[in-house]
Design an enzyme around this catalytic site. Structure first.
Site: not given
Lengths: 94, 485
Positions: B80, B155, B179
């Protein structure tokens, strides 16, 4: 809790310049959110402890030992503006 | 040759060891899928092909030499883009970090690197991990591989999507309020949020420090365990990192499972409830003891979270002021420069949360908002502790609904926040929680269950999840992303 909310004051504290459209939109959004979280004020939890670490662990600092970290150049490699090994910024006062 | 399209990390490790394929072939296959899928999905912000193929050659040399191969050696994973990976950009999907190059590795990245992992690329997210749909990325949204008209969740939407299509065999995300688990649920993959403090946050760009936790996405719970074991452990560079032993749950032949009453009622879609009940019946049929439990404070979880997380975010994001790194806008004074930089560099949701947090922490309101939320958080933790005296694991939906369409929840922030209804309680309590795919709805979008367990029982939860996976037997892959022009 108070519902008094001056977004311009808060934006000043948060160091974010808002345009008139944002003032309008964000004020409305924040009022919605603040009225939702209002429910918390009704909880009778005055005697409750506050939680900092969810596992109740004391925060520990590592030993202050010298090790190879970032050197000066690496530390400043992302600086938007620099001079003589220092970060350069506009004057603090006009 | 082995079908690399549905291969797990465990199988890939065996394949590399047995020389069924090389690490170079495995990495090439990842980049081939990335080449086919990225124009539809936009899941990666950058691909690191040259570096990856070089690392793959190193793995192949170790295989040739007959070295013992670690479980992640030669395995293509994606990271990420809020985790520092030395020499590459770390944008947090924000304009304010568009030109930032990481001068160091996050501890989790360093650990993977030491394990011989191949880094495929950095994945898209909601700006600074604030959002539930990846629509808040300054670089454009990611699409859901099961239907590109739908969001992948957020997210960590990019990290979920890449595992779903197979351009990486696993990935890292971060989970502050759901997330990892929410996008895992929307994209039909496994997503695991570890016990708070069991994985280092050093090098993770902080959003809400008392809630953020790095964790894996994978195709199976067993693969998630492999990644978790590689990245967890005490880190002196993170003051909140735990230096205590893990705990195990000895459930014997039947586990005691609690169904969270408050997460099976109002706000949860009917079809999701039916799916959870189906899984519960399968668990009961296997002899497990399933009972209903009540956690009344979970009803307050969103309110608690949306005071604590923005408060911590407003403090953490104060560092983006145009002085030392990132974007710098013009201004006659330093103050003006910072005000303009933050106005230009942050997107709407980030501004919203910084302002909310600044307000909640400001003089005269601190006790009523932030202080009260910290006390309420203690109540949440106490309730979980009490319930875990009666049951080994908790079961609930991971998300109130299956994936939603782009734009469906962007006009009202509170509606978007509600999509984390089921996941936030575990972050507040610091306990481990996982989302496992279980089936698909009428539109072909994935369903999932969330399992939670007491603090430090991460390995037990992952093992139990493997057992649940076997009972459920869901192993579909998305196909619709291939049909889009």
């Amino acid at each position: 809790m108070s519902q008094e909310f001056n977004i311009q004051e808060v934006a000043k504290l948060a160091l974010i310049k808002l345009n008139p459209d944002e003032v309008k939109k964000l004020s409305k959004d924040l009022e919605i959110i603040l009225s939702h979280v209002e429910a918390l004020s009704k909880l009778k939890i005055d005697d409750s402890e506050v939680t900092i670490h969810p596992l109740g662990i004391d925060l520990t600092l590592r030993e202050d030992e010298v090790e190879n970290g970032l050197n000066h150049d690496e530390s400043m490699s992302n600086a938007p503006e620099k001079q003589d090994g220092f970060f350069k910024v506009p004057p603090s006062m006009e | 040759m082995t079908d690399l399209n549905k291969i797990t990390i465990k199988e890939a490790h065996e394949g590399l060891k047995n020389k069924s394929f090389s690490a170079h072939e495995l990495a090439n296959h990842s980049f081939q899928i990335a080449a086919e899928s990225e124009s539809v999905l936009h899941a990666h912000l950058i691909l690191m092909q040259d570096e990856a193929l070089k690392s793959a050659q190193d793995t192949d040399k170790r295989v040739l030499k007959g070295d013992m191969l670690g479980l992640l050696d030669g395995i293509p994973l994606s990271i990420k883009d809020n985790l520092n990976l030395k020499g590459n950009g770390t944008t947090c999907s924000s304009k304010i970090l568009s030109n930032y190059i990481s001068p160091y590795d996050a501890t989790v990245v360093k650990k993977l690197r030491e394990n011989g992992t191949i880094f495929v690329g950095k994945t898209n997210l909601d700006e600074f991990a604030m959002g539930s749909s990846t629509e808040n990325s300054a670089y454009g949204p990611t699409s859901n591989p099961w239907d590109p008209d739908y969001v992948p969740g957020g997210s960590s939407g990019g990290s979920a999507a890449v595992v779903s299509v197979g351009s990486a065999l696993g990935s890292l995300g971060s989970d502050t309020g759901g997330s990892i688990r929410q996008p895992a649920s929307f994209c039909g993959v496994v997503g695991f949020k570890p016990t708070y403090g069991s994985v280092s946050r050093f090098g993770l760009i902080a959003f809400a420090s008392s809630l953020d936790q790095v964790g894996p996405f994978a195709r199976t719970a067993e693969d998630a365990k492999i990644i978790y074991q590689a990245i967890s452990g005490h880190d002196p560079k993170d003051a909140t990192s735990l230096n205590i032993e893990r705990k195990d749950i000895n459930e014997g032949s039947s586990a005691r499972i609690g169904v969270v009453k408050e997460l099976m009622g109002e706000g949860i879609a009917d079809n999701v409830k039916v799916e959870i009940e189906r899984v519960i019946k399968l668990l009961e049929a296997e002899g497990n003891n399933v009972t209903e439990v009540s956690l009344p404070m979970t009803k307050m979880a969103i309110s608690i979270y949306y005071l604590i997380a923005p408060a911590e975010c407003s403090a953490n994001l104060a560092r983006f002021d145009g002085v030392r790194f990132g974007l710098r806008s013009g201004g006659n004074t330093s103050y003006e420069m910072s005000e303009n930089t933050r106005a230009e560099g942050f997107g709407d949701e980030v501004k919203r949360r910084i302002l909310l947090g600044t307000y909640a922490l400001s003089a005269g309101y601190y006790d009523a908002y932030y202080g009260q939320a910290l006390k309420a958080r203690s109540q949440v933790i106490n309730e979980f502790s009490e319930v875990f005296k009666e049951v080994d694991y908790l079961i609930s939906p991971s998300t109130p609904s299956t994936a939603f369409k782009f734009g469906e929840k962007t006009s009202n922030p509170l509606e978007m926040y509600m999509s984390d209804l089921c996941t936030i309680p575990a972050n507040l309590a610091g306990i481990p929680a996982i989302s496992i795919p279980t089936g698909v709805d009428d539109l072909g979008l994935p369903y999932s269950v969330q399992l939670m367990s007491p603090e430090l029982t991460d390995i037990s939860l992952l093992n139990f999840s493997s057992y649940v996976e076997k009972i459920v037997g869901f192993n579909n892959s998305p196909t619709k992303w291939r049909k889009k022009p």
